[in-house]
Design a protein around this motif. Structure first.
Motif, short mmCIF file in Angstrom:
data_model
loop_
_atom_site.label_atom_id
_atom_site.label_comp_id
_atom_site.label_asym_id
_atom_site.label_seq_id
_atom_site.Cartn_x
_atom_site.Cartn_y
_atom_site.Cartn_z
N LEU A 109 0.81 -1.11 0.55
CA LEU A 109 -0.10 -0.07 -0.31
C LEU A 109 0.59 1.18 0.14
O LEU A 109 0.47 1.77 -0.58
CB LEU A 109 -0.98 0.09 1.68
N LEU A 110 1.58 1.33 0.83
CA LEU A 110 2.75 2.72 1.38
C LEU A 110 3.65 2.22 -0.18
O LEU A 110 3.48 3.36 -0.51
CB LEU A 110 3.57 2.32 2.87
N ARG A 111 3.66 1.38 -0.89
CA ARG A 111 4.75 1.96 -1.82
C ARG A 111 3.97 2.01 -3.22
O ARG A 111 4.20 3.39 -4.18
CB ARG A 111 5.82 1.12 -2.72
N ALA A 112 2.85 1.80 -3.48
CA ALA A 112 2.29 2.44 -4.23
C ALA A 112 1.33 3.97 -4.42
O ALA A 112 1.37 4.27 -4.91
CB ALA A 112 0.83 1.09 -4.21
N LEU A 113 1.12 4.30 -3.26
CA LEU A 113 1.27 5.50 -2.82
C LEU A 113 2.33 6.61 -2.92
O LEU A 113 1.71 7.88 -3.15
CB LEU A 113 0.59 5.63 -0.73
N ASP A 114 2.88 6.09 -2.64
CA ASP A 114 3.99 7.26 -2.94
C ASP A 114 4.19 6.87 -4.79
O ASP A 114 4.63 7.99 -4.85
CB ASP A 114 5.85 6.27 -2.51
N ASP A 115 3.75 6.09 -5.37
CA ASP A 115 4.15 5.81 -7.06
C ASP A 115 3.09 6.85 -7.09
O ASP A 115 3.17 7.77 -7.49
CB ASP A 115 3.70 5.03 -7.31
N ALA A 116 1.54 7.13 -6.34
CA ALA A 116 0.54 7.92 -7.05
C ALA A 116 0.54 9.20 -6.75
O ALA A 116 1.05 10.49 -7.48
CB ALA A 116 -0.69 7.83 -6.22
N LYS A 117 2.03 9.44 -5.00
CA LYS A 117 2.30 11.05 -4.80
C LYS A 117 3.42 11.74 -5.89
O LYS A 117 3.06 12.92 -5.74
CB LYS A 117 2.52 11.27 -3.02
N ALA A 118 4.19 10.51 -6.72
CA ALA A 118 5.17 11.37 -7.33
C ALA A 118 3.60 12.21 -8.94
O ALA A 118 4.71 12.78 -9.44
CB ALA A 118 5.45 9.91 -7.99
N ASP A 119 3.00 11.43 -9.12
CA ASP A 119 2.40 12.27 -10.14
C ASP A 119 1.47 13.84 -9.96
O ASP A 119 1.06 13.60 -8.00
CB ASP A 119 1.22 11.01 -10.89
#
Length: 351
Positions: A109-119
């Protein structure tokens, strides 16, 4: 009492005539932009009008001896499933999900959230939602929905049926720039459970009383036959049937939609739909019929600002006296006068 800040007054005065009601309300600080269409904060002024409008509605239904029930803006998922709401309005429903995983799932979840916040905000992905699962509660679509299973668990209705006063925030997934079409909004309802005759008499009474309140608020009254926005091709058949049986009327007021007026009150006869689903019985064993009057609290408040202006201190004296004066006496006097000279409101009447 001054209920508009100097800053808000200056902002409102600067709004040009080409701006929409939404623009005007935001500029005046009456609504607060959250960045999401149809999701607003409310100012102290806006909430004060809601509170006083709510009191006027209470006085309007004071003689109904209604049981007052208040629920959170969520209901049991199983009750929601049983209600058949998804059969008619799947596009409007809102479910509540939560993380139910383990440590590894949390890391994903946290990895996916970090990826999302990079966009950028508009292009963010939602891969982190894969770690979320449905909970046992959903967002309430209409204020009356939680009461039916509660009434069913009590057993048969008394001979004179039951009347319930309910108020709740509701959710409908209908993002829009029209402030009259919020995703989260409040409904105040009086709900009647009983025989067909009891429910029909109740609905007619509230068509008259709802129209009376709107007139006291200095707003135009137009009550007309209506239908719910049933989903899909089959929904048109259901909507046509609802209109043919005259099951739903709405009180319409011009708000922000340039294409037409907005329903601010609704008067509904459900027949035995909810009674059959939850096996609610009358005293004689017959399946109970239900009906309700629904007050769109935000929509009526928006109508007041739309028709009387953004500064509540400048609203008509009669409207201010109703909301900030002796509300109980003014509503009681109006009801007494209406009973002395009854003029039933019918579909299509304009005032």
């Amino acid at each position: 009492m001054k209920l508009m800040t100097d800053t808000a007054a200056i902002a409102a005065a600067a709004v040009g005539p080409s701006l929409t009601l939404r623009d005007e309300m935001l500029a005046a600080g009456l609504l607060i932009d959250t960045g999401e269409n149809g999701l607003y904060g409310r100012s102290q002024v806006f909430e004060d009008v809601i509170e006083r409008l709510n009191l006027a509605i209470t006085q309007l239904g004071k003689d109904q001896q209604a049981e007052v029930l208040r629920f959170p803006p969520a209901m049991r998922r199983t009750d929601f499933e049983d209600s058949e709401y998804l059969k008619s309005f799947p596009n409007l429903a809102g479910t509540i999900h939560s993380f139910c995983g383990d440590d590894m799932g949390h890391h994903r979840l946290l990895r996916a959230l970090d990826d999302a916040k990079a966009d950028s905000e508009d292009d963010r992905g939602d891969a982190w939602l894969a770690q979320q699962k449905p909970t046992r509660v959903v967002l309430t679509p209409a204020a009356c929905y939680p009461i039916y299973p509660v009434m069913a668990r009590r057993g048969a209705l008394p001979a004179d049926g039951r009347t319930v006063d309910v108020l709740s925030y509701c959710f409908r997934h209908e993002p829009s720039l029209d402030p009259g079409r919020m995703q989260m909004f409040r409904q105040r309802e009086y709900v009647r459970l009983g025989s067909p005759e009891q429910v029909m008499a109740f609905r007619q009474m509230w068509i008259e009383r709802g129209s009376l309140l709107v007139k006291l608020l200095g707003l135009p009254v137009e009550v007309d036959l209506a239908n719910d926005p049933f989903f899909g091709r089959g929904g048109k058949i259901v909507a046509d049937s609802q209109r043919a049986q005259a099951l739903k009327f709405e009180l319409l007021i011009a708000l922000a939609d340039p294409r037409g007026k907005t329903a601010c009150l609704s008067f509904n006869y459900h027949m035995d739909h909810f009674g059959a689903i939850w096996k609610i019985a009358c005293e004689d064993g017959a399946t109970a019929h239900t009906g309700c009057v629904g007050f769109g609290m935000e929509r009526i408040t928006l109508a007041l600002f739309r028709h009387h202006g953004l500064d509540v201190d400048a609203w008509p004296d009669d409207v201010r006296a109703l909301l900030w004066g002796d509300t109980e006496t003014r509503v009681a006097d109006a009801l007494q006068a209406a009973q002395a000279t009854p003029t039933a409101t019918v579909a299509g009447e304009r005032a």
